[in-house]
Scaffold this active site. Sequence first.
Site, short mmCIF file in Angstrom:
data_model
loop_
_atom_site.label_atom_id
_atom_site.label_comp_id
_atom_site.label_asym_id
_atom_site.label_seq_id
_atom_site.Cartn_x
_atom_site.Cartn_y
_atom_site.Cartn_z
N LYS A 172 -44.25 4.00 -10.16
CA LYS A 172 -43.25 3.44 -10.08
C LYS A 172 -42.64 2.62 -11.01
O LYS A 172 -41.26 3.07 -11.62
CB LYS A 172 -43.36 2.58 -8.71
CG LYS A 172 -43.73 3.22 -7.58
CD LYS A 172 -43.88 2.26 -6.22
CE LYS A 172 -44.59 0.89 -6.48
NZ LYS A 172 -46.03 1.21 -6.54
N ARG B 192 -42.39 -3.82 0.69
CA ARG B 192 -43.85 -3.36 1.11
C ARG B 192 -44.15 -3.53 2.30
O ARG B 192 -45.39 -3.27 2.76
CB ARG B 192 -44.70 -4.33 0.05
CG ARG B 192 -45.24 -3.62 -1.18
CD ARG B 192 -45.85 -4.66 -1.99
NE ARG B 192 -46.77 -4.17 -2.71
CZ ARG B 192 -46.58 -4.03 -4.18
NH1 ARG B 192 -45.70 -4.34 -4.98
NH2 ARG B 192 -47.64 -3.64 -4.98
N ARG C 292 -54.54 2.19 -17.41
CA ARG C 292 -53.56 1.12 -17.52
C ARG C 292 -54.11 -0.24 -17.99
O ARG C 292 -53.58 -0.66 -19.20
CB ARG C 292 -52.75 0.62 -16.26
CG ARG C 292 -51.57 -0.42 -16.38
CD ARG C 292 -50.69 -0.20 -15.49
NE ARG C 292 -51.07 -0.91 -14.22
CZ ARG C 292 -50.53 -0.85 -13.07
NH1 ARG C 292 -49.35 -0.31 -12.93
NH2 ARG C 292 -50.92 -1.37 -11.86
N ARG D 283 -53.83 -7.21 -16.35
CA ARG D 283 -53.66 -7.69 -15.18
C ARG D 283 -54.86 -8.00 -14.53
O ARG D 283 -55.82 -6.97 -14.65
CB ARG D 283 -52.70 -6.30 -14.25
CG ARG D 283 -51.27 -6.68 -14.70
CD ARG D 283 -50.56 -5.51 -13.85
NE ARG D 283 -50.85 -5.61 -12.46
CZ ARG D 283 -50.09 -5.11 -11.40
NH1 ARG D 283 -49.17 -4.03 -11.86
NH2 ARG D 283 -50.30 -5.01 -10.27
N ARG E 187 -55.72 -3.45 -2.77
CA ARG E 187 -54.39 -2.90 -2.84
C ARG E 187 -53.87 -1.75 -2.13
O ARG E 187 -52.99 -1.64 -1.63
CB ARG E 187 -54.07 -2.87 -4.40
CG ARG E 187 -53.97 -4.53 -5.00
CD ARG E 187 -54.25 -4.28 -6.66
NE ARG E 187 -52.82 -3.59 -7.08
CZ ARG E 187 -52.74 -3.32 -8.51
NH1 ARG E 187 -53.72 -2.91 -9.21
NH2 ARG E 187 -51.72 -2.84 -8.75
P1 AMP Z 1 -47.17 -4.75 -8.48
O1 AMP Z 1 -46.93 -5.25 -9.89
O2 AMP Z 1 -46.05 -4.39 -7.72
O3 AMP Z 1 -48.51 -3.76 -8.25
O4 AMP Z 1 -47.55 -5.83 -7.40
C1 AMP Z 1 -48.72 -6.83 -7.97
C2 AMP Z 1 -48.99 -7.70 -6.41
O5 AMP Z 1 -47.97 -8.78 -6.36
C3 AMP Z 1 -49.26 -7.06 -5.55
O6 AMP Z 1 -50.57 -6.54 -5.23
C4 AMP Z 1 -48.93 -8.04 -4.38
O7 AMP Z 1 -49.95 -9.10 -4.45
C5 AMP Z 1 -47.73 -9.14 -5.05
N1 AMP Z 1 -46.51 -8.13 -4.73
C6 AMP Z 1 -45.59 -7.56 -5.54
N2 AMP Z 1 -44.54 -7.39 -4.71
C7 AMP Z 1 -44.74 -7.68 -3.43
C8 AMP Z 1 -43.91 -7.50 -2.33
N3 AMP Z 1 -42.84 -6.78 -2.44
N4 AMP Z 1 -44.63 -7.86 -1.00
C9 AMP Z 1 -45.80 -8.83 -1.26
N5 AMP Z 1 -46.45 -8.94 -2.18
C10 AMP Z 1 -45.96 -8.26 -3.42
#
Ligand code: AMP
Length: 194
Positions: A13, A88, A127, A139, A150
């Site tokens: 994404k 999400r 990554r 990360r 996740r």
């Molecule tokens: P990402 O960078 O999109 O993989 O997000 C990393 C982490 O941020 C996720 O595993 C969640 O803990 C949190 N997070 C990101 N976006 C959301 C969302 N829309 N709702 C809830 N938690 C989120």
Amino acid sequence: MRLILLGPPGAGKGTQAARLVETHSIPQLSTGDMLRAAVAAETETGLKAKAVMEAGDLVSDAIVNQIVSDRISEPDCANGFILDGYPRTLAQADAVGDMLTEKGLALDAVVELVVDDRALVGRIVKRAEDAAAAGQPVRKDDTPEVFDERLRAYYKSTAPLTGYYYAKGDLKTVDGMDTIDGVTAQINAALKAH
Ligand code: AMP
């Protein structure tokens, strides 16, 4: 153009959003990036989100909805935006729908990147390795252990969104196992057909 990119962690994404930024001159709104910035800055939101993110769980809808509501009201979002990693949950999907309706706006499309689950953990590990090799921060949640959580959160809370948007007629499905350029071409074709 107001667009949502859906897909599990590691689906690509972020990579595709960065390309859409160039093509459409609209910002990429990654809630993950915004939350990581809040954690790094040790804001109240960051302090609440840190442990949840490190465990691979979802941050509360209330926190994330507020972040997005504030962000899409900024001037650079006037011509559209790409939501990457948001919504999400079904509650977030309803919330963003309400936010847009209040502004007299609507979504243009929801693009789902479909990827074989078995490929995902390898992408996440890569990554992390690439970031480390480039001297960038790695990360904390890009480990196989946290990845499992996740992916569980994805199937439990986020996967139902494909049905939700399909029913609304907004969903475009793209083969995320294609090359990066191939996925970009598929997305562009889907958006043109829209
Ligand atoms: P990402 O960078 O999109 O993989 O997000 C990393 C982490 O941020 C996720 O595993 C969640 O803990 C949190 N997070 C990101 N976006 C959301 C969302 N829309 N709702 C809830 N938690 C989120």
